[in-house]
Design an enzyme around this catalytic site. Structure first.
Site, PDB file in Angstrom:
ATOM      1  N   SER A   1       0.490  -1.248  -0.149  1.00 50.16           N
ATOM      2  CA  SER A   1      -0.190  -0.196   0.077  1.00 50.16           C
ATOM      3  C   SER A   1       0.683   1.172  -0.049  1.00 50.16           C
ATOM      4  CB  SER A   1      -1.098  -0.340   1.394  1.00 50.16           C
ATOM      5  OG  SER A   1      -1.990   1.218   1.552  1.00 50.16           O
TER       6      SER A   1
ATOM      7  N   TYR B   1      -2.499  -0.146  10.608  1.00 51.62           N
ATOM      8  CA  TYR B   1      -2.788  -0.910   8.988  1.00 51.62           C
ATOM      9  C   TYR B   1      -1.568  -0.649   8.033  1.00 51.62           C
ATOM     10  CZ  TYR B   1      -3.670  -0.788   4.129  1.00 51.62           C
ATOM     11  OH  TYR B   1      -4.314  -1.645   2.687  1.00 51.62           O
TER      12      TYR B   1
HETATM   13  P1  NAD Z   1     -11.856  -5.278  -0.379  1.00 48.18           P
HETATM   14  O1  NAD Z   1     -12.033  -5.094   1.358  1.00 48.18           O
HETATM   15  O2  NAD Z   1     -12.268  -5.169  -1.841  1.00 48.18           O
HETATM   16  O3  NAD Z   1     -11.297  -6.920  -0.517  1.00 48.18           O
HETATM   17  C1  NAD Z   1     -10.788  -7.541   0.577  1.00 48.18           C
HETATM   18  C2  NAD Z   1     -10.943  -9.039   0.248  1.00 48.18           C
HETATM   19  O4  NAD Z   1      -9.860  -9.517   1.748  1.00 48.18           O
HETATM   20  C3  NAD Z   1     -12.275  -9.121   0.415  1.00 48.18           C
HETATM   21  O5  NAD Z   1     -12.957 -10.475  -0.512  1.00 48.18           O
HETATM   22  C4  NAD Z   1     -12.289 -10.008   1.938  1.00 48.18           C
HETATM   23  O6  NAD Z   1     -13.309 -11.481   1.922  1.00 48.18           O
HETATM   24  C5  NAD Z   1     -11.148 -11.008   1.732  1.00 48.18           C
HETATM   25  N1  NAD Z   1     -10.432 -11.443   3.209  1.00 48.18           N
HETATM   26  C6  NAD Z   1     -10.221 -10.086   4.552  1.00 48.18           C
HETATM   27  N2  NAD Z   1      -9.812 -11.304   4.969  1.00 48.18           N
HETATM   28  C7  NAD Z   1      -9.410 -12.412   4.741  1.00 48.18           C
HETATM   29  C8  NAD Z   1      -8.519 -13.475   5.717  1.00 48.18           C
HETATM   30  N3  NAD Z   1      -8.396 -13.715   6.579  1.00 48.18           N
HETATM   31  N4  NAD Z   1      -8.654 -14.137   4.885  1.00 48.18           N
HETATM   32  C9  NAD Z   1      -8.853 -14.518   3.411  1.00 48.18           C
HETATM   33  N5  NAD Z   1      -9.569 -13.452   1.909  1.00 48.18           N
HETATM   34  C10 NAD Z   1      -9.831 -12.308   4.062  1.00 48.18           C
HETATM   35  O7  NAD Z   1      -9.549  -4.661  -0.476  1.00 48.18           O
HETATM   36  P2  NAD Z   1      -9.203  -4.069  -1.066  1.00 48.18           P
HETATM   37  O8  NAD Z   1      -9.618  -2.919  -1.557  1.00 48.18           O
HETATM   38  O9  NAD Z   1      -9.502  -4.557  -3.052  1.00 48.18           O
HETATM   39  O10 NAD Z   1      -8.271  -4.644  -0.646  1.00 48.18           O
HETATM   40  C11 NAD Z   1      -7.227  -5.250  -1.305  1.00 48.18           C
HETATM   41  C12 NAD Z   1      -5.176  -5.412  -0.818  1.00 48.18           C
HETATM   42  O11 NAD Z   1      -5.164  -4.464  -1.242  1.00 48.18           O
HETATM   43  C13 NAD Z   1      -4.840  -5.115   0.838  1.00 48.18           C
HETATM   44  O12 NAD Z   1      -4.400  -5.945   0.971  1.00 48.18           O
HETATM   45  C14 NAD Z   1      -5.443  -3.938   0.504  1.00 48.18           C
HETATM   46  O13 NAD Z   1      -5.083  -3.783   1.889  1.00 48.18           O
HETATM   47  C15 NAD Z   1      -4.853  -3.354  -0.656  1.00 48.18           C
HETATM   48  N6  NAD Z   1      -4.730  -1.747  -0.538  1.00 48.18           N
HETATM   49  C16 NAD Z   1      -5.626  -1.485  -0.579  1.00 48.18           C
HETATM   50  C17 NAD Z   1      -6.324   0.097  -1.043  1.00 48.18           C
HETATM   51  C18 NAD Z   1      -7.357   1.326  -2.092  1.00 48.18           C
HETATM   52  O14 NAD Z   1      -7.255   1.960  -1.547  1.00 48.18           O
HETATM   53  N7  NAD Z   1      -8.987  -0.365  -1.566  1.00 48.18           N
HETATM   54  C19 NAD Z   1      -4.975   1.429  -1.309  1.00 48.18           C
HETATM   55  C20 NAD Z   1      -3.641   0.436  -1.006  1.00 48.18           C
HETATM   56  C21 NAD Z   1      -3.685  -1.086  -0.452  1.00 48.18           C
END
Ligand code: NAD
Length: 250
Positions: A142, A155
């Site tokens: 991230s 986080y």
């Molecule tokens: P999201 O909430 O849409 O998706 C996350 C997914 O992870 C969900 O489907 C959830 O069910 C699954 N999950 C959560 N806990 C779990 C577990 N214990 N075992 C298996 N699956 C699990 O979020 P996103 O934004 O698509 O995030 C995806 C990645 O991108 C994450 O690592 C997040 O930290 C990173 N990220 C997101 C952003 C943003 O702005 N959305 C920015 C930087 C990094």
């Protein structure tokens, strides 16, 4: 559209958001895809969406914080498709709370999924990949690894750990023919970011920090994920590729 032809890829947290966009992009590039998520119904739905395009897809319910489930994910991928070539450690959670009020359980919840989950699934996949002498891992980091918020301190720390873990995994795995890299998304429209982006003043502050002038879509991460997983990145390991609209230029 065949940069991953014949490869098998597993994406944790693949049921929705960024993980789903990566799983769908990998399938378009010819990979067989394992959609792994703690939400088994949503994983099944996403795998079905991929399968109707003619690609091979399997849904696996997995909690990445459980060692037996992490190794079970690799076993199921191998049983279904013969091998595992690419693992994307994408499952992640966030929480927003002033850090002076943060409880130990909230700290553990975020560290468990984001750091321990990356370690456990990465280790299970690496055992399989090093035995074959081929494969690669993409960790989803991230912009928060570099740029912190006081209300998401755990986080930010977890993503800093993912960035360092990526380098350490790359170093350990390189002699065995396995690569490990990370992608650092900036603010992207998903369920995870809505706590911040749904508040008008916070969305405006976020946009003011993105030189390219918009929040990311999940599909904005797909190109980097394909590149790092593909043979085009054969001499790339240990990096975190930030895909953030320029967030880290500030
Ligand atoms: P999201 O909430 O849409 O998706 C996350 C997914 O992870 C969900 O489907 C959830 O069910 C699954 N999950 C959560 N806990 C779990 C577990 N214990 N075992 C298996 N699956 C699990 O979020 P996103 O934004 O698509 O995030 C995806 C990645 O991108 C994450 O690592 C997040 O930290 C990173 N990220 C997101 C952003 C943003 O702005 N959305 C920015 C930087 C990094």
């Amino acid at each position: 559209m065949s940069r991953l032809l014949g490869k098998v890829a597993a994406v944790t947290g693949g049921a929705r958001g960024i993980g789903r966009a990566i799983a769908e992009a990998y399938a378009r590039e010819g990979a067989a895809v394992v959609v792994a998520d703690i939400d088994g119904d949503a994983a099944t739905e996403t795998a079905a969406r991929i399968a109707v395009t003619g690609a091979r897809a399997l849904a696996v319910r997995v909690d990445v914080t459980k060692p037996a489930e992490a190794s079970g994910l690799v076993d199921q991928a191998v049983r279904a498709f013969g091998a595992l070539d690419v693992l994307v450690n994408n499952a992640g959670v966030i929480g927003r709370v002033d850090w002076l009020d943060m409880t130990e359980s909230e700290w553990d919840r975020v560290m468990d999924v984001n750091v321990k989950g990356t370690f456990l699934c990465g280790q299970a996949a690496a055992r399989h990949m090093t035995a074959r002498g081929t494969g690669n891992i993409v960790n989803i980091c991230s912009n928060s690894a570099e740029s912190t918020y006081p209300t998401t301190l755990h986080y930010c720390a977890s993503k800093g750990a993912v960035k360092t873990l990526t380098k350490a995994m790359a170093l350990a795995l390189a002699p065995k023919g396995v690569r490990c890299n990370a992608i650092g998304p900036g603010p992207t429209e998903t369920a995870l970011s809505h706590g911040r982006l749904d508040v008008a003043s916070e969305r405006a502050a976020t946009l003011a920090h993105i030189p390219l002038g918009r929040v990311g879509a999940p599909s904005d991460l797909a190109g980097a994920a394909i590149f790092l997983a593909s043979d085009e990145a054969a001499w790339v390991t240990g990096i975190t590729l930030f895909v953030d609209g320029g967030w880290l230029t500030f």
